[in-house]
Design an enzyme around this catalytic site. Structure first.
Site, mmCIF file in Angstrom:
data_model
loop_
_atom_site.group_PDB
_atom_site.id
_atom_site.type_symbol
_atom_site.label_atom_id
_atom_site.label_comp_id
_atom_site.label_asym_id
_atom_site.label_seq_id
_atom_site.Cartn_x
_atom_site.Cartn_y
_atom_site.Cartn_z
ATOM 1 N N SER A 118 16.601 78.825 30.755
ATOM 2 C CA SER A 118 16.169 77.788 31.700
ATOM 3 C C SER A 118 14.771 77.232 31.399
ATOM 4 O O SER A 118 14.004 76.961 32.324
ATOM 5 C CB SER A 118 16.260 78.304 33.133
ATOM 6 O OG SER A 118 17.609 78.649 33.458
ATOM 7 N N LYS A 128 25.004 74.899 22.054
ATOM 8 C CA LYS A 128 26.194 75.640 22.527
ATOM 9 C C LYS A 128 27.440 74.800 22.228
ATOM 10 O O LYS A 128 27.451 74.077 21.245
ATOM 11 C CB LYS A 128 26.056 76.009 24.013
ATOM 12 C CG LYS A 128 24.735 76.740 24.273
ATOM 13 C CD LYS A 128 24.656 77.422 25.608
ATOM 14 C CE LYS A 128 23.308 78.131 25.730
ATOM 15 N NZ LYS A 128 23.183 78.898 26.976
ATOM 16 N N HIS A 130 23.513 86.032 20.235
ATOM 17 C CA HIS A 130 23.302 85.363 21.524
ATOM 18 C C HIS A 130 24.030 86.142 22.614
ATOM 19 O O HIS A 130 25.109 86.676 22.383
ATOM 20 C CB HIS A 130 23.805 83.922 21.458
ATOM 21 C CG HIS A 130 23.361 83.107 22.637
ATOM 22 N ND1 HIS A 130 23.995 83.183 23.861
ATOM 23 C CD2 HIS A 130 22.334 82.251 22.795
ATOM 24 C CE1 HIS A 130 23.367 82.384 24.710
ATOM 25 N NE2 HIS A 130 22.356 81.809 24.099
ATOM 26 N N GLU A 137 25.759 85.246 25.005
ATOM 27 C CA GLU A 137 27.126 84.792 25.279
ATOM 28 C C GLU A 137 28.099 85.413 24.279
ATOM 29 O O GLU A 137 29.237 85.740 24.615
ATOM 30 C CB GLU A 137 27.175 83.255 25.249
ATOM 31 C CG GLU A 137 26.520 82.677 26.506
ATOM 32 C CD GLU A 137 25.895 81.309 26.336
ATOM 33 O OE1 GLU A 137 26.185 80.612 25.343
ATOM 34 O OE2 GLU A 137 25.086 80.940 27.213
ATOM 35 N N GLY A 182 20.975 79.434 31.771
ATOM 36 C CA GLY A 182 21.838 78.472 32.448
ATOM 37 C C GLY A 182 21.837 78.599 33.961
ATOM 38 O O GLY A 182 22.666 78.006 34.637
ATOM 39 N N ASN A 209 19.676 74.911 21.221
ATOM 40 C CA ASN A 209 20.991 75.519 21.045
ATOM 41 C C ASN A 209 21.965 74.649 21.828
ATOM 42 O O ASN A 209 21.991 74.712 23.056
ATOM 43 C CB ASN A 209 20.985 76.955 21.571
ATOM 44 C CG ASN A 209 22.378 77.573 21.569
ATOM 45 O OD1 ASN A 209 23.323 76.992 21.044
ATOM 46 N ND2 ASN A 209 22.500 78.751 22.162
ATOM 47 N N GLU A 222 15.862 86.368 25.408
ATOM 48 C CA GLU A 222 16.599 85.573 26.389
ATOM 49 C C GLU A 222 17.168 86.499 27.467
ATOM 50 O O GLU A 222 18.247 87.072 27.288
ATOM 51 C CB GLU A 222 17.755 84.819 25.710
ATOM 52 C CG GLU A 222 17.311 83.808 24.669
ATOM 53 C CD GLU A 222 18.338 82.696 24.495
ATOM 54 O OE1 GLU A 222 17.949 81.534 24.603
ATOM 55 O OE2 GLU A 222 19.525 82.991 24.284
HETATM 56 P P1 13P Z 1 19.510 77.405 29.036
HETATM 57 O O1 13P Z 1 18.244 76.760 28.507
HETATM 58 O O2 13P Z 1 20.578 76.412 29.352
HETATM 59 O O3 13P Z 1 19.218 78.366 30.127
HETATM 60 O O4 13P Z 1 20.113 78.275 27.816
HETATM 61 C C1 13P Z 1 19.294 79.165 27.152
HETATM 62 C C2 13P Z 1 20.013 79.674 25.967
HETATM 63 O O5 13P Z 1 20.943 80.445 26.066
HETATM 64 C C3 13P Z 1 19.581 79.200 24.648
HETATM 65 O O6 13P Z 1 20.171 79.940 23.633
#
Ligand code: 13P
Length: 249
Positions: free
Chosen positions: A211, A11, A94, A96, A172, A9, A166
């Site tokens: 992560s 992002k 997601h 976010e 992150g 992803n 997740e």
């Molecule tokens: P990270 O791997 O940066 O923690 O992000 C995970 C994520 O949100 C994947 O969709």
């Protein structure tokens, strides 16, 4: 036996040149990878990435979608548009998007329905916040998030879906869920489906995200109910992403 899936992803990261370099590395490594591999890229790069991936087995996905198929929805992107550009997967729900853009369970469900109607696979994200985990609500939150989508699209549709667990506190932050913490939730998710349809439950791929790094991927992917990963930061670094893919071999 479920085939592992490693999904990047990106992002809101990327650039024409950087994308090209990253994709070159991934595509050239594909023959050595046993898992399925997917990259979910920002909308403006879909066309570029689709062209680069043509003829390879690297799958293309988007990170969001409108719940509507067409119409006066300025700034939105529909599922048929994504399908036409070569997407086979779309990340939906997601954390976010849930936290920053107010997407609730019902909207997430409607988006999954739109993705399915366009012939693509939703990658449905679920997961608890730190406060919810500390309150002992993890399994209830995840079950509620899943139930909203099951009620909308039906359990059978999950034979054409992927679920990604997740935990919000692990995204992150460098704070990965331990393999045991993750496996507890993955097993609960599979049980929830098994109560409705044992065949769907057995075939469902449940990815872990939060992560994931080359250092922890192998131990996570070794858990019986972890069928791959949804990778954020490490998906932007070719060596790291490929090491994670190898860990899924
Ligand atoms: P990270 O791997 O940066 O923690 O992000 C995970 C994520 O949100 C994947 O969709």
């Amino acid at each position: 036996m479920r085939k592992k899936l490693v999904a990047g992803n990106w992002k809101m990261h990327g650039g024409l040149q950087a994308n090209s370099a990253l994709l070159d590395r991934i595509v050239e490594s594909l023959p050595s990878l046993a898992c399925d591999v997917l990259v979910c890229v920002p909308f403006p790069y879909l066309f570029q990435v689709a062209e680069r991936l043509a003829g390879s087995r690297l799958a293309l996905g988007a990170q969001n979608v409108s719940e509507h198929a067409a119409g006066a929805f300025t700034g939105e992107v529909s599922a048929p548009m994504l399908a036409e550009l070569g997407c086979s997967f779309v990340i939906v729900g997601h954390s976010e998007r849930r936290a920053l853009y107010g997407e609730g369970d019902l909207l997430v469900a409607a988006k999954c329905k739109a993705v399915l109607a366009a012939g693509m696979w939703p990658v449905l994200c679920v997961g608890e916040t730190l406060a919810e985990r500390e309150a002992g609500e993890t399994l209830a939150v995840v079950a509620r998030q899943l139930r909203a989508v099951i009620d909308c699209v039906g359990v059978a549709s999950f034979s054409r879906m992927v679920v990604a667990y997740e935990p919000v506190w692990a995204i992150g932050t460098g704070m990965t869920a331990s393999p045991v913490q993750a496996e507890v939730v993955h097993a609960a998710i599979r049980r929830q489906f098994a109560e409705l349809d044992s065949v769907v439950a057995e075939g469902l791929r449940i990815l872990y995200g939060g992560s994931v790094k080359p250092q922890n991927a192998m131990e996570l992917f070794a858990q019986p109910n972890i069928d791959g990963g949804l990778i954020g930061g490490a998906a932007l670094v070719a060596d790291d992403f490929l090491a994670i893919c190898h860990a899924a071999n």
